[in-house]
Enzyme design. Structure first.
Site, short mmCIF file in Angstrom:
data_model
loop_
_atom_site.label_atom_id
_atom_site.label_comp_id
_atom_site.label_asym_id
_atom_site.label_seq_id
_atom_site.Cartn_x
_atom_site.Cartn_y
_atom_site.Cartn_z
N ASP A 124 42.85 32.41 39.50
CA ASP A 124 43.58 32.07 40.73
C ASP A 124 42.56 31.84 41.87
OD1 ASP A 124 44.51 35.30 42.18
OD2 ASP A 124 42.83 34.80 40.85
N ASN B 211 45.55 41.96 41.03
CA ASN B 211 46.00 41.16 39.89
C ASN B 211 47.17 41.82 39.15
OD1 ASN B 211 44.19 39.09 40.35
ND2 ASN B 211 42.63 39.94 38.98
N HIS C 62 34.35 40.39 41.79
CA HIS C 62 35.11 41.01 40.70
C HIS C 62 35.13 40.14 39.43
CE1 HIS C 62 36.97 43.71 43.74
NE2 HIS C 62 37.11 42.63 44.47
O1 RIB Z 1 41.45 42.67 43.00
C1 RIB Z 1 40.52 41.65 42.78
C2 RIB Z 1 41.17 40.49 42.08
O2 RIB Z 1 42.21 39.97 42.89
C3 RIB Z 1 40.19 39.31 41.86
O3 RIB Z 1 40.56 38.63 40.70
C4 RIB Z 1 40.42 38.46 43.07
O4 RIB Z 1 40.13 37.08 42.81
C5 RIB Z 1 41.90 38.64 43.28
O5 RIB Z 1 42.57 37.72 42.42
CA CA Z 2 41.01 36.24 40.80
#
Ligand code: RIB
Ligand code: CA
Length: 304
Positions: free
Chosen positions: A6, A158, A231
């Site tokens: 995303d 996520n 991340h």
């Molecule tokens: O919490 C971090 C996640 O949430 C990463 O994948 C960032 O891109 C958001 O999607």
């Molecule tokens: Ca992400």
């Protein structure tokens, strides 16, 4: 490797990392940090700027139950900070990301599926074809945490964005690796890495430097940190460089009804637990080595 994402600042860097260290056989997009039309446009932009020869298939425009969420306060209104993107001359290959995931798993042996956004597409793929895990070499998820959260005290974005999808994935998935905040928040890239990227002076390195600079500023404004957690690139590197990470196999359940805990990944740490170790839960990382590899991928002029 097939990356479901995303984009998203760190997703964009993850795609460039995957393209360098793995054979990136496809990209699928999902609504998450920003709306699906922006996450898809952003994936196209990264592929175009980095000249990646990869199909991009658009996926779910909303979670299973939740109304669409977003993380614009972190990633910017359109998901790639304040970067001026060129005119996007590419278009996505289809709006059937799930069909593409299943077709790719039948066409290419041992694809590793890496999900770095809400798990809406992955859940639908597993519900459409329960044999999908038989054909994957693994399913690695950036999401959750053994302890804590970033959107609430208990939930990571996520998982929180689509907890019903996450519940399906952790129940139906197999050989699942959970790359949670415990690991990813140790991998903070700072202004030194921005400088190293700018020195490469290529379109993809300049894009990554711009994205990282924006992420560092937001990380400082929102949390007072001097670096930004990248991340999603961590999830990619757990597949290509597993020796840099450590964890153990644990039952993981997704909280769906808690007032304060909806979207929590409940990791069962009880020593006596013998059943259903369905998930490899990563807990530690050689952060300096991971940071160096991300910079290597971004500054490289050819794939690994
Ligand atoms: O919490 C971090 C996640 O949430 C990463 O994948 C960032 O891109 C958001 O999607
Ligand atoms: Ca992400």
């Amino acid at each position: 490797m097939l990356v479901d994402c995303d984009p998203g600042l760190d997703d964009a860097i993850a795609l460039l990392t995957a393209a360098h260290f793995a054979e990136l056989v496809g990209i699928t997009t999902v609504d998450g940090n920003v709306r699906i039309e922006h996450t898809t446009r952003n994936a196209l932009a990264v592929a175009q700027i980095a000249d990646l020869n990869v199909e991009i298939h658009q996926g779910a425009s909303r979670p299973h139950v939740n109304k669409p969420r977003n993380a614009r306060h972190v990633h910017g209104a359109t998901g790639l900070g304040n970067v001026e993107l060129p005119e996007i001359t590419r278009s996505f290959n289809s709006d059937d990301a799930v069909g593409f995931i299943l077709e790719t798993s039948n066409r290419i042996k041992d694809v590793h599926l890496v999900a770095v956004g809400p798990l809406t597409n992955i859940a639908e793929a597993l519900q459409r074809d329960a044999t999908l895990p038989d054909r994957l070499s693994g399913l690695t998820i950036m999401g959750g945490a053994v302890v804590g959260g970033n959107v609430t005290a208990a939930a990571e974005f996520n998982i929180w964005a689509d907890p019903e999808a996450a519940d399906i994935v952790f129940r139906l998935g197999r050989d699942v690796t959970m790359v949670g905040l415990d690991v990813t928040q140790q991998v903070l890239l700072g202004t030194d890495q921005v400088t190293q990227m700018r020195q490469a002076n290529t379109p993809k390195a300049t894009l990554a430097a711009d994205l990282l600079e924006y992420a560092i500023n937001r990380s400082h404004e929102l949390r007072g940190w001097t670096g930004a957690p990248i991340h999603d690139a961590c999830a990619v590197l757990t597949v290509t460089h597993p020796h840099l990470f450590n964890g153990d196999r644990r039952p993981v359940n997704i909280e769906l009804t808690g007032t304060h805990t909806r979207g929590m990944t409940v990791v069962d740490n009880r020593p006596s637990i013998a059943e259903n170790h369905n998930t490899l839960v990563l807990r530690t990382v050689n952060a300096n080595a991971v940071i160096k590899l991300i910079v290597e991928a971004i500054t490289a002029t050819q794939t690994h």
